[in-house]
Design an enzyme around this catalytic site. Sequence first.
Site, PDB file in Angstrom:
ATOM      1  N   GLY A   9       0.778  -1.236   0.000  1.00 21.22           N
ATOM      2  CA  GLY A   9       0.000   0.000   0.000  1.00 21.22           C
ATOM      3  C   GLY A   9       0.803   1.276   0.000  1.00 21.22           C
ATOM      4  O   GLY A   9       0.244   2.365  -0.163  1.00 21.22           O
ATOM      5  N   LYS A  11       3.239   4.188  -1.403  1.00 19.71           N
ATOM      6  CA  LYS A  11       3.468   4.779  -2.724  1.00 19.71           C
ATOM      7  C   LYS A  11       4.942   5.134  -2.891  1.00 19.71           C
ATOM      8  O   LYS A  11       5.572   5.631  -1.962  1.00 19.71           O
ATOM      9  CB  LYS A  11       2.596   6.020  -2.917  1.00 19.71           C
ATOM     10  CG  LYS A  11       1.101   5.705  -2.942  1.00 19.71           C
ATOM     11  CD  LYS A  11       0.283   6.930  -3.283  1.00 19.71           C
ATOM     12  CE  LYS A  11      -1.223   6.608  -3.260  1.00 19.71           C
ATOM     13  NZ  LYS A  11      -1.580   5.579  -4.262  1.00 19.71           N
ATOM     14  N   PRO A  13       7.756   7.051  -5.706  1.00 19.20           N
ATOM     15  CA  PRO A  13       7.926   7.832  -6.940  1.00 19.20           C
ATOM     16  C   PRO A  13       8.490   6.963  -8.059  1.00 19.20           C
ATOM     17  O   PRO A  13       9.244   6.022  -7.810  1.00 19.20           O
ATOM     18  CB  PRO A  13       8.930   8.915  -6.530  1.00 19.20           C
ATOM     19  CG  PRO A  13       8.856   8.973  -5.036  1.00 19.20           C
ATOM     20  CD  PRO A  13       8.551   7.578  -4.590  1.00 19.20           C
ATOM     21  N   GLY A  16      13.803   8.572  -9.557  1.00 15.79           N
ATOM     22  CA  GLY A  16      14.639   8.996  -8.436  1.00 15.79           C
ATOM     23  C   GLY A  16      16.055   9.217  -8.896  1.00 15.79           C
ATOM     24  O   GLY A  16      16.375   9.074 -10.076  1.00 15.79           O
ATOM     25  N   GLY A  18      19.961   7.949  -8.366  1.00 13.41           N
ATOM     26  CA  GLY A  18      20.849   6.934  -7.834  1.00 13.41           C
ATOM     27  C   GLY A  18      22.202   7.545  -7.498  1.00 13.41           C
ATOM     28  O   GLY A  18      22.595   8.560  -8.072  1.00 13.41           O
ATOM     29  N   TYR A  48      28.180   1.645  -1.601  1.00 18.40           N
ATOM     30  CA  TYR A  48      28.556   2.876  -2.294  1.00 18.40           C
ATOM     31  C   TYR A  48      29.433   3.764  -1.421  1.00 18.40           C
ATOM     32  O   TYR A  48      30.033   4.721  -1.908  1.00 18.40           O
ATOM     33  CB  TYR A  48      27.318   3.666  -2.738  1.00 18.40           C
ATOM     34  CG  TYR A  48      26.349   2.919  -3.614  1.00 18.40           C
ATOM     35  CD1 TYR A  48      26.678   1.681  -4.191  1.00 18.40           C
ATOM     36  CD2 TYR A  48      25.083   3.436  -3.878  1.00 18.40           C
ATOM     37  CE1 TYR A  48      25.768   1.000  -4.986  1.00 18.40           C
ATOM     38  CE2 TYR A  48      24.176   2.756  -4.668  1.00 18.40           C
ATOM     39  CZ  TYR A  48      24.515   1.538  -5.216  1.00 18.40           C
ATOM     40  OH  TYR A  48      23.612   0.871  -6.001  1.00 18.40           O
ATOM     41  N   HIS A 103      21.697  -6.645  -1.023  1.00 18.64           N
ATOM     42  CA  HIS A 103      22.305  -6.173  -2.258  1.00 18.64           C
ATOM     43  C   HIS A 103      22.675  -7.279  -3.240  1.00 18.64           C
ATOM     44  O   HIS A 103      22.598  -7.082  -4.455  1.00 18.64           O
ATOM     45  CB  HIS A 103      23.554  -5.347  -1.917  1.00 18.64           C
ATOM     46  CG  HIS A 103      23.947  -4.361  -2.960  1.00 18.64           C
ATOM     47  ND1 HIS A 103      24.651  -3.219  -2.674  1.00 18.64           N
ATOM     48  CD2 HIS A 103      23.733  -4.326  -4.292  1.00 18.64           C
ATOM     49  CE1 HIS A 103      24.856  -2.538  -3.791  1.00 18.64           C
ATOM     50  NE2 HIS A 103      24.315  -3.196  -4.788  1.00 18.64           N
TER      51      HIS A 103
END
Length: 280
Positions: A9, A11, A13, A16, A18, A48, A103
Site C-alpha cells: 500500500g 506509494k 515515486p 529517483g 541513484g 557505495y 544487495h
Amino acid sequence: METITLNNGIKCPVVGIGTFTLAPADAQNSVREALKMGYTLIDTANAYVNERAVGRGIRESGVSREDIFLSTKLWPSEYENENAVDETLERLGVDYVDLLYIHQPAGNWLAGYRQLEKAYKEGKAKSIGISNFEGKYNEELQQKWEVVPQFIQVEAHPYFTQKELRATLDKYDIRLMSWYPLGHGDKSLMEEPVFVQLGKQYGKSPAQVILRWHTQMGFVVIPGSKNVDHIKDNLDILDFSLTEDEMAQIAQLDKGERYYHRTDAQLAQFAAWRPAFEKA
C-alpha cells in the site's frame, strides 16, 4: 510526481536519483540539488560508501524527511551483523528507511533477508527488497520468505526487459527498479533510430525517451549523475507519454541480452569484501 503503489500500500515515486559510483562530496551535492528540484526518491547502499554524504545532502536540502522516499541496501558482509540495520540508519542520520534491500545473493543471504523482515516488522524499513536476485536465487527465496518483498532491483533496459523475471514479479506484485537504465556506457541504445525519432517528435533527448519508457513499463528508474543539468533533465520526463504503438516499436528492440554478467567467483568476492564506511 507520478507514483506507483507497492504490494503493502505504500506509494513510491517512479523517478529517483541513484548514487552508485558517486564519491561522497558528489553524492551530497547531487542529493541536495535533486531534492531542491523536486526529486523525492533517493537510492544508495552500504557498498557505495556514501550513506553519510546522502544523509548530509538530505538535511541540507531543507526537504522534510516525511516527503522523501529513501532507499538503501545491506552489503553481504553485513548480513550476519545483528546491528547492520541500526548502523545503516545511523550513517544516513534517519530513524527509518522507506526501502531496504539485500544487495547481492552472496554469503549468508538468507540471514540478510531475515534482517530485512525484522526491520520491516519493527518499522525501521517501510518496505523491503532484493537486489540482483534472479534465477535460482529468486526461486529459493520464494520458498523461504516470511514477508514478500515490495521491490527487486535488477538490470533492465530496452535491450533487456527482464521478460522472464517479470512473470514472477507479476505473481507477487513485486515492483522492478532498473539499473543500467540507459545501457552501460554503450551509446548504441541511445542511438537507436526509434529513440532519436521520438526525441525529435516530443522535444526530448533519446535518454529522456528511454527513461519515460521505463516508467510506462511500470519500472522505477534511478539514473545517477553528478552533473546538475543531467539530474534536471532526468526528471523532466513526466510531461509526455508514449503511445501504445510507440511502446510496441520499442518492444522490438528487446534482445534478451544484458550488459553485466555476474559469476560465482564474483559472488564469493562480494561475500568477502567489507566496505570502508565513512567516518562520522
